[in-house]
Scaffold this active site. Structure first.
Site, PDB file in Angstrom:
ATOM      1  N   HIS A 243       0.868  -1.184   0.000  1.00 14.09           N
ATOM      2  CA  HIS A 243       0.000   0.000   0.000  1.00 14.09           C
ATOM      3  C   HIS A 243       0.897   1.223   0.000  1.00 14.09           C
ATOM      4  CE1 HIS A 243       0.912   0.799   4.235  1.00 14.09           C
ATOM      5  NE2 HIS A 243       0.620  -0.460   4.517  1.00 14.09           N
ATOM      6  N   ASP A 370      -1.296 -20.256  11.624  1.00  8.79           N
ATOM      7  CA  ASP A 370      -0.065 -20.777  12.220  1.00  8.79           C
ATOM      8  C   ASP A 370      -0.007 -20.398  13.699  1.00  8.79           C
ATOM      9  OD1 ASP A 370       2.852 -20.954  12.920  1.00  8.79           O
ATOM     10  OD2 ASP A 370       2.974 -21.551  10.815  1.00  8.79           O
ATOM     11  N   SER A 385       3.053  -5.129   6.890  1.00  7.06           N
ATOM     12  CA  SER A 385       2.583  -4.752   5.558  1.00  7.06           C
ATOM     13  C   SER A 385       3.687  -4.998   4.534  1.00  7.06           C
ATOM     14  CB  SER A 385       2.192  -3.275   5.523  1.00  7.06           C
ATOM     15  OG  SER A 385       1.044  -3.046   6.290  1.00  7.06           O
TER      16      SER A 385
END
Length: 422
Positions: A243, A370, A385
């Site tokens: 992003h 997980d 991110s």
């Protein structure tokens, strides 16, 4: 003979039935319309079957696209799929008709090279310098006698980038303050960028209580933070974050002049909880000796740059192919990230694939499964991110956002959206 009341009742039933059928058809139409992508990427010289989950016919211009059939414009019989192969890197259009008659959707088809990149998954420190100085707020100036002035109100606005004062370039916020202080009360001609257009405005500075000239602005000239390096190609170009870097005050993509990525060491982890996103805290040394690369572009699907030559050891693992969005499926996948000092693959589940999502960095919905990662972070946290998402041996996306109400869930960007922006 049927009574007027009975006729009215029958008319009501028919109207209700027709409205119900119309509503059903519209819901059916728009549901499938949204679930067919507006664009498809097609690997050059490879056969690809596009699945539509409903009977449509297709028209494709056959300059260099092979479809079952012959002729300049290929028309297919209604089917739930179409098989294509292209031998040129060009763009085409596919016109779809529902049941072979009802105009349905036009798809842009982009033929692209097969690509392999190196997935990275390392935490990085990020620094970007804005183009000029970004205006993040308009304020007042209070003079020595208590009079309040607003020199910039209705002249400048949040989101403007101040590029120059008079004929002198503005290098940063300290430079802007200096130029205003030295104006001796004269009108300032300010060159700014607004909505990608350059214009000049005139501002009259005011003396504040300390006897200094000011123009009543809150400004910013840089941004920094932690993210994850997503991939590097064979030429040393990288993509990260998934992003863009937005200014937190104006909530717009930051227009940058230059930037860099640096080594970052994770020193603490704030686990994500319901309603409270977690966070990776890192130590970043912005010295030149710790610089990994230069950033040259900030976009809504990530930041891009070039690695420094000394950092080519990041490419120590083997490259893997990218997976186009039509290859992604619900089910098992992995994310690659470095949380506790070592890069590892962690298990996730792809739960949704949003082909129609106009927000390019929310096309994939995933859930962390997980237990080791859940114990470490609680799920997806700020700083992750850009973590690569891998499925069936292909890089298919990058983590972008966490669900505030459930830290185990989050969004990812299609990797095809990232690698083709550079």
């Amino acid at each position: 003979m049927m009574s007027k009341r009975m006729k009215g009742y029958i008319f009501f039933l028919w109207t209700f039935l027709l409205l119900s059928l119309s509503s059903f058809f519209c819901a059916f139409y728009f549901y499938f319309y949204k679930n067919i992508p507006n664009t498809y990427k097609l690997p050059v010289s490879k056969e690809e079957t596009l699945h539509f989950a409903l009977p449509v016919s297709a028209e494709v211009y056959k300059d260099s696209v092979e479809v079952m059939g012959t002729g300049n414009v290929i028309k297919t019989a209604p089917s739930d799929s179409i098989t294509l192969k292209a031998d040129k890197m060009e763009s085409y259009q596919i016109n779809l008709k529902l049941f072979g008659t009802i105009p349905f959707k036009t798809i842009d088809l982009q033929v692209v090279n097969d690509m392999e990149v190196y997935p990275v998954g390392k935490p990085i420190g990020i620094y970007v310098k804005t183009q000029g100085v970004l205006v993040i707020g308009i304020g007042d100036v209070k003079s020595e006698d208590g009079t309040v002035y607003s020199p910039s109100r209705n002249i400048l606005k949040e989101g403007d980038y101040i590029l120059a004062v008079g004929d002198q370039k503005v290098e940063g916020k300290k430079d802007l303050i200096k130029k205003v202080k030295q104006c001796q009360g004269k009108d300032l001609i300010i060159t700014l960028s607004r909505d990608s257009k350059e214009l000049k405005v005139k501002v009259k500075p005011a003396l504040d209580q300390t006897g200094e000239y000011k123009i009543g602005l809150w400004v910013r000239d840089s941004a920094q933070g932690i993210g994850t390096l997503t991939f590097v190609d064979e030429e040393g170009r990288f993509g990260a974050l998934g992003h863009g870097i937005n200014d937190v005050d104006v909530n717009e993509l930051m227009v940058m002049e230059r930037g860099g990525v640096y080594l970052a060491d994770i020193v603490s982890i704030k686990k994500g909880e319901e309603g409270k996103p977690g966070e990776l805290t890192g130590v970043i040394d912005y010295g030149e000796e710790n610089k990994l690369g230069e950033i040259y572009k900030n976009t809504n699907v990530g930041i891009y740059g070039n690695l420094l030559e000394k950092e080519t050891e990041i490419l120590s693992q083997n490259p893997i192919p990218i997976g186009l969005k039509q290859e992604i499926h619900k089910g098992a996948a992995s994310i690659l990230c470095q949380i506790d000092g070592e890069r590892k693959l962690y298990d996730v589940q792809i739960t949704e694939i949003n082909f129609d999502n106009d927000n390019n960095n929310r096309g994939i919905v995933l859930k962390i499964t997980d237990e080791n990662l859940i114990n470490l972070t609680g799920g997806i946290v700020q700083g992750m991110s850009g973590a690569p998402i891998i499925q069936d041996g292909k890089l298919i996306g990058a983590v972008t956002h966490v669900f505030v109400r459930d830290a185990k869930k989050g969004y990812g960007v299609f990797i095809e959206n990232m690698v083709l922006v550079r």
